[in-house]
Design an enzyme around this catalytic site. Structure first.
Site, PDB file in Angstrom:
ATOM      1  N   ASP A  21      50.078 -73.478 -57.482  1.00  0.00           N
ATOM      2  CA  ASP A  21      49.546 -73.652 -56.119  1.00  0.00           C
ATOM      3  C   ASP A  21      50.612 -73.694 -55.021  1.00  0.00           C
ATOM      4  O   ASP A  21      50.296 -73.983 -53.878  1.00  0.00           O
ATOM      5  CB  ASP A  21      48.668 -74.914 -55.990  1.00  0.00           C
ATOM      6  N   LYS A  24      52.810 -68.574 -55.137  1.00  0.00           N
ATOM      7  CA  LYS A  24      53.442 -67.416 -55.786  1.00  0.00           C
ATOM      8  C   LYS A  24      52.610 -66.149 -55.626  1.00  0.00           C
ATOM      9  O   LYS A  24      53.124 -65.090 -55.282  1.00  0.00           O
ATOM     10  CB  LYS A  24      53.658 -67.695 -57.283  1.00  0.00           C
ATOM     11  N   THR A  25      51.305 -66.266 -55.889  1.00  0.00           N
ATOM     12  CA  THR A  25      50.446 -65.084 -55.819  1.00  0.00           C
ATOM     13  C   THR A  25      50.263 -64.636 -54.374  1.00  0.00           C
ATOM     14  O   THR A  25      50.280 -63.438 -54.079  1.00  0.00           O
ATOM     15  CB  THR A  25      49.087 -65.379 -56.488  1.00  0.00           C
ATOM     16  N   HIS A  84      50.624 -71.773 -65.274  1.00  0.00           N
ATOM     17  CA  HIS A  84      51.899 -72.282 -65.780  1.00  0.00           C
ATOM     18  C   HIS A  84      52.155 -71.825 -67.223  1.00  0.00           C
ATOM     19  O   HIS A  84      53.225 -71.328 -67.551  1.00  0.00           O
ATOM     20  CB  HIS A  84      51.899 -73.806 -65.688  1.00  0.00           C
TER      21      HIS A  84
HETATM   22  P1  GDP Z   1      50.238 -70.004 -56.987  1.00  0.00           P
HETATM   23  O1  GDP Z   1      49.471 -70.854 -57.934  1.00  0.00           O
HETATM   24  O2  GDP Z   1      51.659 -70.466 -56.882  1.00  0.00           O
HETATM   25  O3  GDP Z   1      50.121 -68.532 -57.269  1.00  0.00           O
HETATM   26  O4  GDP Z   1      49.632 -70.270 -55.519  1.00  0.00           O
HETATM   27  P2  GDP Z   1      48.609 -69.379 -54.669  1.00  0.00           P
HETATM   28  O5  GDP Z   1      49.281 -68.180 -54.111  1.00  0.00           O
HETATM   29  O6  GDP Z   1      47.383 -69.168 -55.457  1.00  0.00           O
HETATM   30  O7  GDP Z   1      48.343 -70.364 -53.463  1.00  0.00           O
HETATM   31  C1  GDP Z   1      47.751 -71.625 -53.647  1.00  0.00           C
HETATM   32  C2  GDP Z   1      47.053 -72.046 -52.383  1.00  0.00           C
HETATM   33  O8  GDP Z   1      48.000 -72.218 -51.345  1.00  0.00           O
HETATM   34  C3  GDP Z   1      46.050 -71.026 -51.873  1.00  0.00           C
HETATM   35  O9  GDP Z   1      44.934 -71.690 -51.393  1.00  0.00           O
HETATM   36  C4  GDP Z   1      46.803 -70.318 -50.764  1.00  0.00           C
HETATM   37  O10 GDP Z   1      45.947 -69.794 -49.776  1.00  0.00           O
HETATM   38  C5  GDP Z   1      47.639 -71.458 -50.206  1.00  0.00           C
HETATM   39  N1  GDP Z   1      48.854 -70.958 -49.545  1.00  0.00           N
HETATM   40  C6  GDP Z   1      49.727 -70.032 -49.999  1.00  0.00           C
HETATM   41  N2  GDP Z   1      50.702 -69.821 -49.098  1.00  0.00           N
HETATM   42  C7  GDP Z   1      50.449 -70.638 -48.064  1.00  0.00           C
HETATM   43  C8  GDP Z   1      51.095 -70.870 -46.811  1.00  0.00           C
HETATM   44  O11 GDP Z   1      52.102 -70.267 -46.461  1.00  0.00           O
HETATM   45  N3  GDP Z   1      50.536 -71.803 -46.010  1.00  0.00           N
HETATM   46  C9  GDP Z   1      49.402 -72.479 -46.342  1.00  0.00           C
HETATM   47  N4  GDP Z   1      48.941 -73.374 -45.480  1.00  0.00           N
HETATM   48  N5  GDP Z   1      48.778 -72.279 -47.509  1.00  0.00           N
HETATM   49  C10 GDP Z   1      49.276 -71.370 -48.344  1.00  0.00           C
HETATM   50 MG    MG Z   2      49.150 -67.574 -58.837  1.00  0.00          MG
END
Ligand code: GDP
Ligand code: MG
Length: 398
Positions: A21, A24-25, A84
């Protein structure tokens, strides 16, 4: 016919790593968006990346999304995993894939347990010291400069702890979501461009030893009716071309010979493959059972002997590093992962009865199968979904 894969730019395999979260994606999608505007990528929507089809190999389910993009300077293959556990499996089993890492840390959270674990794995799979960049994400939610600086300091300390050059690695504050949504260009698009220029200018193309004897570890195996067997993975070293006589070794195979009847990368024909290339290698005359994930392809006439007895240095992870709470005990059976293979192994600890979490020791490993092992090759030990140890093979035993 198929388009020919052009080798007009240096190639690098990178990927996003970091705590769940942290973005990354979103960042992966944002990179393709920014580069699509300059014809360097096909835009990949968040949903498409996060719904990577599951791949199953030997009971291990892996979820990963591979995409490609290019800047004016370089061509990249990029990997993003949904969960993860997928990162762990991927970095361990398909490990060698990543030559550079984009460590995504949400400024709202700071470094978290999976940040540590991915960084440790990055180190263990040999991601070069220069090839890590930090994207300090979600800056839109952290307007306070002091908080950002604190998080940055904490990340630099963490990098140093894992022997990465934490004082010089670039930490780029930004917002992946802003970039993806085309908002706040200063922390959105501009930050992504800054990230890409670090990949272009600071990351080194690893010395892929193209003069050495080729070695390719099979990550997936597919059989194509009437044509043979295709193995996919990354060329570790050396070069390969159509017509090369090869042998499959490891996973109890020795002296299994074949000829390369085709080479592809991202669905394009490859004339000659170089180290680091993501490939599909078509092997003439081999059946679906002949090769399995974990087998290695070597040139005919090679001198390698697959082995089931090896000496190693083993580090047992602390629970704060994502490891377990218990030590590894002498004469216990553990599950070992290296290159793209995995197998059970009896662990004989030299000079003591236990290796406690946070400690390391010299071990002799008696494997259930004869595998491709060379000194300096890395491995990990996993229990269920937890990496409890990582290590490096030091000597093959008679
Ligand atoms: P991952 O699990 O690392 O791949 O994370 P995701 O890309 O799925 O992002 C997790 C959550 O964080 C999602 O709801 C995204 O919309 C939010 N998110 C990602 N980047 C940002 C950002 O720059 N700002 C904010 N406020 N939220 C973000
Ligand atoms: Mg992801």
């Amino acid at each position: 016919g198929k388009a020919v894969f052009k080798r007009d730019k240096p190639h690098l395999n990178v990927g996003t790593i970091g705590h769940v979260d942290h973005g990354k994606t979103t960042l992966t999608s944002a990179i393709t968006k920014v580069l699509a505007a300059q014809k360097g990528a096909k835009f990949r929507k968040y949903e498409d990346i996060d719904n990577a089809p599951e791949e199953k190999a030997r009971g291990i389910t892996i979820n990963a999304f591979h995409l490609e993009y290019e800047t004016a300077k370089r061509h990249y293959a990029h990997i993003d995993c949904p969960g993860h556990a997928d990162y762990i499996k991927n970095m361990i089993t398909g490990a060698a894939q990543m030559e550079g890492a984009i460590l995504v840390v949400a400024a709202t959270d700071g470094a978290m347990p999976q940040t540590r674990e991915h960084l440790l794995l990055a180190k263990q799979v040999g991601i070069p010291l220069q090839n890590v960049v930090v994207f300090l994400n979600k800056i839109d939610e952290v307007p306070d400069k002091e908080t950002r600086e604190l998080v940055e300091m904490e990340i630099r300390e963490l990098l140093n702890e894992f022997k990465y050059p934490g004082d010089t690695i670039k930490v780029i504050p930004g917002s992946a979501l802003s970039a993806l949504e085309g908002k706040n260009p200063d922390i959105g698009e501009a930050a992504v461009k800054q990230l890409l220029s670090v990949l272009d200018d600071d990351f080194v193309i690893p010395d892929r030893n193209s003069n050495e004897e080729p070695m390719f570890a099979a990550e997936h195996v597919y059989s194509i009716k009437g044509r043979g067997t295709v193995i996919t993975g990354k060329l570790e070293r050396g070069t390969l071309k159509r017509g090369d006589k090869i042998e499959i070794v490891g996973c109890d195979r020795e002296n299994l010979t074949s000829v390369i009847s085709g080479l592809e990368s991202f669905h394009k024909t490859v004339e000659q493959a170089f180290p680091g290339d993501q490939l599909g290698v078509l092997l003439r005359g081999l059946g679906p059972k002949d090769v399995r994930r974990g087998c290695c392809l070597l040139p005919a006439g090679h001198k390698h002997k697959p082995t089931d007895k090896v000496k190693a240095q083993l580090y047992v992870l602390k629970s704060s590093e994502g490891g377990g709470k218990l030590p590894i005990a002498n004469y216990f059976n553990e599950h070992l992962f290296s290159l793209t293979w995995d197998t059970g192994a009896l662990v004989k600890i030299i000079g003591k009865d236990f290796i406690m979490p946070g400690e390391s020791g010299e071990v002799e490993l008696m494997l259930n199968n004869k595998m491709f092992i060379e000194p300096q090759q890395r491995f990990t030990i996993r229990q269920g979904s937890t990496t409890i140890g990582t290590g490096v093979f030091t000597d093959v035993l008679p």
